[in-house]
Write a protein that holds these residues in place. Structure first.
Motif, PDB file in Angstrom:
ATOM      1  N   ILE A 130       0.833  -1.206   0.000  1.00  0.00           N
ATOM      2  CA  ILE A 130       0.000   0.000   0.000  1.00  0.00           C
ATOM      3  C   ILE A 130       0.865   1.252   0.000  1.00  0.00           C
ATOM      4  CG2 ILE A 130      -1.645   1.341   1.390  1.00  0.00           C
ATOM      5  CD1 ILE A 130      -2.785  -1.437   2.289  1.00  0.00           C
ATOM      6  N   TYR A 131       1.920   1.237   0.801  1.00  0.00           N
ATOM      7  CA  TYR A 131       2.836   2.384   0.823  1.00  0.00           C
ATOM      8  C   TYR A 131       3.516   2.562  -0.534  1.00  0.00           C
ATOM      9  CZ  TYR A 131       2.743   3.785   5.729  1.00  0.00           C
ATOM     10  OH  TYR A 131       2.376   4.303   6.950  1.00  0.00           O
ATOM     11  N   ALA A 132       3.902   1.449  -1.135  1.00  0.00           N
ATOM     12  CA  ALA A 132       4.542   1.533  -2.449  1.00  0.00           C
ATOM     13  C   ALA A 132       3.581   2.126  -3.475  1.00  0.00           C
ATOM     14  CB  ALA A 132       5.011   0.147  -2.893  1.00  0.00           C
ATOM     15  N   LEU A 133       2.332   1.699  -3.440  1.00  0.00           N
ATOM     16  CA  LEU A 133       1.324   2.221  -4.362  1.00  0.00           C
ATOM     17  C   LEU A 133       1.024   3.691  -4.094  1.00  0.00           C
ATOM     18  CD1 LEU A 133      -1.061  -0.873  -4.340  1.00  0.00           C
ATOM     19  CD2 LEU A 133       0.286  -0.060  -6.293  1.00  0.00           C
ATOM     20  N   SER A 161       8.502   4.160   3.788  1.00  0.00           N
ATOM     21  CA  SER A 161       7.645   3.334   4.641  1.00  0.00           C
ATOM     22  C   SER A 161       7.465   1.938   4.066  1.00  0.00           C
ATOM     23  CB  SER A 161       6.277   4.002   4.830  1.00  0.00           C
ATOM     24  OG  SER A 161       6.411   5.212   5.558  1.00  0.00           O
ATOM     25  N   ALA A 162       7.413   1.838   2.756  1.00  0.00           N
ATOM     26  CA  ALA A 162       7.304   0.523   2.125  1.00  0.00           C
ATOM     27  C   ALA A 162       8.528  -0.324   2.469  1.00  0.00           C
ATOM     28  CB  ALA A 162       7.169   0.669   0.609  1.00  0.00           C
ATOM     29  N   PHE A 163       9.713   0.255   2.324  1.00  0.00           N
ATOM     30  CA  PHE A 163      10.935  -0.474   2.662  1.00  0.00           C
ATOM     31  C   PHE A 163      11.011  -0.780   4.155  1.00  0.00           C
ATOM     32  CE2 PHE A 163      12.860   1.020  -1.431  1.00  0.00           C
ATOM     33  CZ  PHE A 163      13.253  -0.224  -1.893  1.00  0.00           C
ATOM     34  N   ASP A 183      10.507 -15.395  -4.944  1.00  0.00           N
ATOM     35  CA  ASP A 183       9.761 -15.311  -6.202  1.00  0.00           C
ATOM     36  C   ASP A 183       8.589 -14.349  -6.091  1.00  0.00           C
ATOM     37  OD1 ASP A 183      11.480 -17.115  -7.361  1.00  0.00           O
ATOM     38  OD2 ASP A 183      10.225 -18.848  -6.944  1.00  0.00           O
ATOM     39  N   HIS A 184       7.909 -14.393  -4.976  1.00  0.00           N
ATOM     40  CA  HIS A 184       6.778 -13.480  -4.770  1.00  0.00           C
ATOM     41  C   HIS A 184       7.262 -12.039  -4.723  1.00  0.00           C
ATOM     42  CE1 HIS A 184       2.617 -12.688  -3.282  1.00  0.00           C
ATOM     43  NE2 HIS A 184       3.202 -11.592  -2.851  1.00  0.00           N
ATOM     44  N   LEU A 185       8.361 -11.819  -4.028  1.00  0.00           N
ATOM     45  CA  LEU A 185       8.906 -10.470  -3.886  1.00  0.00           C
ATOM     46  C   LEU A 185       9.208  -9.839  -5.244  1.00  0.00           C
ATOM     47  CD1 LEU A 185      10.146  -8.168  -2.122  1.00  0.00           C
ATOM     48  CD2 LEU A 185      12.322  -9.390  -2.331  1.00  0.00           C
ATOM     49  N   ILE A 186       9.930 -10.552  -6.072  1.00  0.00           N
ATOM     50  CA  ILE A 186      10.388  -9.937  -7.330  1.00  0.00           C
ATOM     51  C   ILE A 186       9.286  -9.865  -8.385  1.00  0.00           C
ATOM     52  CG2 ILE A 186      12.770 -10.641  -6.920  1.00  0.00           C
ATOM     53  CD1 ILE A 186      12.387 -12.877  -8.964  1.00  0.00           C
ATOM     54  N   ASN A 187       8.205 -10.630  -8.189  1.00  0.00           N
ATOM     55  CA  ASN A 187       7.136 -10.633  -9.195  1.00  0.00           C
ATOM     56  C   ASN A 187       5.905  -9.833  -8.796  1.00  0.00           C
ATOM     57  OD1 ASN A 187       8.222 -12.401 -11.332  1.00  0.00           O
ATOM     58  ND2 ASN A 187       8.215 -13.965  -9.732  1.00  0.00           N
ATOM     59  N   ASP A 188       5.903  -9.252  -7.616  1.00  0.00           N
ATOM     60  CA  ASP A 188       4.743  -8.487  -7.158  1.00  0.00           C
ATOM     61  C   ASP A 188       4.757  -7.103  -7.811  1.00  0.00           C
ATOM     62  OD1 ASP A 188       2.703  -7.162  -5.850  1.00  0.00           O
ATOM     63  OD2 ASP A 188       3.129  -8.090  -3.922  1.00  0.00           O
ATOM     64  N   LYS A 234       6.684  -2.480  -7.803  1.00  0.00           N
ATOM     65  CA  LYS A 234       7.501  -2.108  -8.962  1.00  0.00           C
ATOM     66  C   LYS A 234       8.205  -0.773  -8.778  1.00  0.00           C
ATOM     67  CE  LYS A 234       7.252  -2.004 -14.023  1.00  0.00           C
ATOM     68  NZ  LYS A 234       6.369  -2.151 -15.209  1.00  0.00           N
ATOM     69  N   VAL A 235       7.553   0.163  -8.096  1.00  0.00           N
ATOM     70  CA  VAL A 235       8.132   1.497  -7.907  1.00  0.00           C
ATOM     71  C   VAL A 235       9.415   1.446  -7.082  1.00  0.00           C
ATOM     72  CG1 VAL A 235       6.856   1.994  -5.782  1.00  0.00           C
ATOM     73  CG2 VAL A 235       7.546   3.875  -7.263  1.00  0.00           C
ATOM     74  N   LEU A 236       9.651   0.356  -6.375  1.00  0.00           N
ATOM     75  CA  LEU A 236      10.830   0.233  -5.519  1.00  0.00           C
ATOM     76  C   LEU A 236      12.053  -0.320  -6.264  1.00  0.00           C
ATOM     77  CD1 LEU A 236       9.168  -1.385  -2.355  1.00  0.00           C
ATOM     78  CD2 LEU A 236       9.402   1.051  -2.894  1.00  0.00           C
ATOM     79  N   HIS A 237      11.850  -0.829  -7.459  1.00  0.00           N
ATOM     80  CA  HIS A 237      12.902  -1.575  -8.150  1.00  0.00           C
ATOM     81  C   HIS A 237      14.114  -0.735  -8.514  1.00  0.00           C
ATOM     82  CE1 HIS A 237      10.047  -5.052  -9.549  1.00  0.00           C
ATOM     83  NE2 HIS A 237       9.992  -4.813  -8.265  1.00  0.00           N
TER      84      HIS A 237
END
Length: 332
Positions: free
Chosen positions: A72-75, A81-83, A99-104, A108-111
């Motif tokens: 939610i914070y990332a969005l 806060s997301a990190f 796998d879940h982490l890198i594909n969620d 994406k905004v954190l990449h």
């Protein structure tokens, strides 16, 4: 007399503490429910505030709630806060689902952040440590089965939104799912018949979940066959109690009985809203759910923005059972 007075005081004290705990749990549940509702409405900033308010009430925030908060914070564009929450679940809770982490896509905004690489490294290390003694060949087989089981089911919602729940396209799509289920059941049956239920020290949580999902999606004959094996897996701590609760509820309903943990819901075709399938002793369901490691009924229903009202449900139960009986007779 003094001793009796002391006992009375102690009981009163514990009663107060239990009441406070229950009130706090209820307030936490309400905040998470309202926060999730705002998330679905895409008001991410307001949603995050409610999640934070909830976290202040609970020292042991469930991983799932904290992970949802990070998304939610990332969005909302609040990367710090997301990190913050992601590093807590990676460092403190030893989250290892790389796998879940890198594909969620929510994250994406954190990449592009340096912290993303650090986070990935920690989660990968957790994964390596968890899988150090795995049966790699068996895990590879189970990973393929898991993908086949989930890849199509993850499309159900978008397909229903596109074509409609009762459309020809959805009927065809369900045939694809059922075909994969049949193939997966053959593979899983071979494993279970030859090896019994593998220890989670050999296949991990994902492998255990894979076996569970395939049997959960199987026909009643297969579920009855593997019930003793599943019960032993729970006893040996090779299958979480919460997953057994979901399996057993579904099996009970197939037997024409009421579920006991309230894990099984259906969709009202007219109102397009979920409802709880016939449930035994609704008044004490949360006590039974707690014993199986499940959250409360209200917390479970938060995702659909539904209110768990026991008295209303008890009144509606005869109607629900009559409806289910009618639907089952049509299937026969």
């Amino acid at each position: 007399m003094k001793r009796k007075a002391l006992i009375t005081f102690t009981l009163t004290f514990f009663s107060i503490m239990i009441s406070v705990s229950q009130n706090t749990s209820s307030e936490y549940s309400d905040l998470i429910r309202d926060g999730w509702k705002l998330c679905l409405e895409k008001d991410f900033a307001s949603s995050a505030k409610l999640y934070e308010a909830a976290f202040k009430l609970n020292k042991n925030v469930p991983l799932s709630d904290r992970y949802n908060a990070s998304c939610i914070y990332a969005l909302a564009g609040n990367k710090d806060s997301a990190f913050h929450h992601l590093f807590i679940i990676a460092n403190d809770l030893k989250w290892d689902d790389y796998d879940h982490l890198i594909n969620d896509s929510d994250l994406k905004v954190l990449h592009t952040e340096k912290r993303w690489e650090e986070l990935k490294s920690i989660v990968m290390q957790n994964k390596v440590e968890t899988e150090a003694h795995f049966d790699k060949d068996l895990v590879t087989i189970l990973d393929k089965i898991y993908f086949d089981d989930q890849s199509t089911r993850n499309q159900i919602r978008s397909m229903e939104e596109k074509y409609g729940r009762n459309s020809i396209e959805m009927d065809d799509f369900w045939q694809t799912i059922l075909k994969k289920d049949s193939i997966n059941l053959i593979k899983v049956s071979k494993i279970l018949d030859e090896r019994g239920w593998p220890s989670k020290s050999l296949i991990g949580k994902r492998g255990t979940s894979t076996l569970f999902l395939v049997i959960q999606h199987a026909n009643q004959e297969a579920q009855e066959k593997y019930l003793p094996l599943i019960e032993k897996a729970v006893q040996d701590d090779n299958l979480p109690k919460r997953q057994y609760a979901m399996f057993y509820d579904r099996l009970l309903l197939r037997r024409g009985k009421r579920q006991v943990y309230g894990t099984q819901l259906a969709i009202n075709n007219e109102l397009k809203t979920p409802y709880v399938l016939p449930l035994e002793d609704p008044t004490n369901v949360d006590m039974r759910r707690a014993q199986m490691g499940l959250n409360t009924m209200q917390e479970n229903l938060n995702r659909w923005n539904l209110i768990w009202d026991v008295e209303t449900y008890i009144k509606e139960l005869p109607t629900i059972e009559a409806k289910e009986k009618e639907l089952n007779e049509k299937k026969m």
